[in-house]
Design a protein around this motif. Structure first.
Motif, PDB file in Angstrom:
ATOM      1  N   GLU A 102      15.839 -36.960 -10.893  1.00  0.00           N
ATOM      2  CA  GLU A 102      14.431 -37.213 -11.199  1.00  0.00           C
ATOM      3  C   GLU A 102      13.526 -36.535 -10.181  1.00  0.00           C
ATOM      4  O   GLU A 102      12.507 -35.945 -10.543  1.00  0.00           O
ATOM      5  N   VAL A 105      13.493 -32.674 -10.922  1.00  0.00           N
ATOM      6  CA  VAL A 105      12.667 -32.335 -12.086  1.00  0.00           C
ATOM      7  C   VAL A 105      11.191 -32.519 -11.763  1.00  0.00           C
ATOM      8  O   VAL A 105      10.355 -31.662 -12.078  1.00  0.00           O
ATOM      9  N   LEU A 106      10.847 -33.614 -11.107  1.00  0.00           N
ATOM     10  CA  LEU A 106       9.445 -33.885 -10.785  1.00  0.00           C
ATOM     11  C   LEU A 106       8.883 -32.836  -9.833  1.00  0.00           C
ATOM     12  O   LEU A 106       7.760 -32.355 -10.036  1.00  0.00           O
ATOM     13  N   ARG A 109       8.590 -29.449 -11.799  1.00  0.00           N
ATOM     14  CA  ARG A 109       7.563 -29.462 -12.848  1.00  0.00           C
ATOM     15  C   ARG A 109       6.153 -29.697 -12.289  1.00  0.00           C
ATOM     16  O   ARG A 109       5.232 -28.957 -12.603  1.00  0.00           O
ATOM     17  N   GLU A 116       8.472 -26.172 -18.417  1.00  0.00           N
ATOM     18  CA  GLU A 116       9.623 -26.970 -18.867  1.00  0.00           C
ATOM     19  C   GLU A 116      10.815 -26.094 -19.218  1.00  0.00           C
ATOM     20  O   GLU A 116      11.947 -26.418 -18.877  1.00  0.00           O
ATOM     21  N   CYS A 134      11.047 -36.125 -16.686  1.00  0.00           N
ATOM     22  CA  CYS A 134       9.740 -36.011 -16.048  1.00  0.00           C
ATOM     23  C   CYS A 134       8.836 -37.178 -16.455  1.00  0.00           C
ATOM     24  O   CYS A 134       8.187 -37.796 -15.609  1.00  0.00           O
TER      25      CYS A 134
END
Length: 174
Positions: A102, A105-106, A109, A116, A134
């Motif tokens: 997590e 990805v955070l 992004r 994405e 996300c």
């Protein structure tokens, strides 16, 4: 011959030093977010960034128009993903409540602004999965700020008042 090689090595070192000086702060911040360490206590983040920068320097002559920042960010993400098991325990950092996936990805992004599709390709995940991770991460971070009373690291957010409780979730009164 030796003079040309020495001049090329000197130019390479100067170019890389300028890149590292310019991008190092932002990359260190991203590494600190990834490792989940509190600001100022970023030994693991520094180690991760140093390895990513060393790999970028080793390929510096072969970048040929490729953005060195993108290359280093990719190396940083790949190193973190490979070593994610080291960063599973909460450490009190801003994103410490999230799992390593997590956080990755955070950071890619939202902090780095990677699309994405690009994040999904870099991580080897479907685009829908990156989107779901996300969204879930942002929802978790918004549900209870890190300094909120009763917010234990890694704890799940409390249900909203009046929210239905599933059967297995209710505890017997003590």
């Amino acid at each position: 011959m030796r003079e040309r090689r020495a001049a090329r090595e000197s130019r390479r070192a100067r170019e890389f030093a300028a890149f590292a000086a310019g991008a190092g702060g932002r990359l260190l911040h991203a590494a600190t977010l990834l490792t989940g360490e509190p600001p100022g206590e970023s030994k693991d983040a520094e180690r991760l960034l140093t390895t990513a920068l060393a790999r970028t320097y080793a390929r510096w002559d072969r970048l040929r128009g490729e953005d060195p920042y993108d290359r280093t960010r990719g190396e940083l993400a790949a190193l973190f993903a490979h070593r994610a098991w080291r960063y599973r325990r909460p450490r009190g950092g801003l994103l410490g409540r999230l799992t390593p996936q997590e956080r990755l990805v955070l950071v890619l992004r939202l902090h780095e602004g990677v699309a994405e599709e690009q994040a999904a390709a870099a991580l080897g995940l479907p685009v829908e999965r990156v989107r779901a991770i996300c969204t879930r991460s942002v929802t978790l971070m918004r549900s209870r700020p890190p300094g909120a009373p009763g917010a234990a690291p890694g704890a799940a957010p409390a249900p909203a008042p009046g929210a239905a409780v599933r059967r297995g979730d209710a505890k017997a009164p003590a």
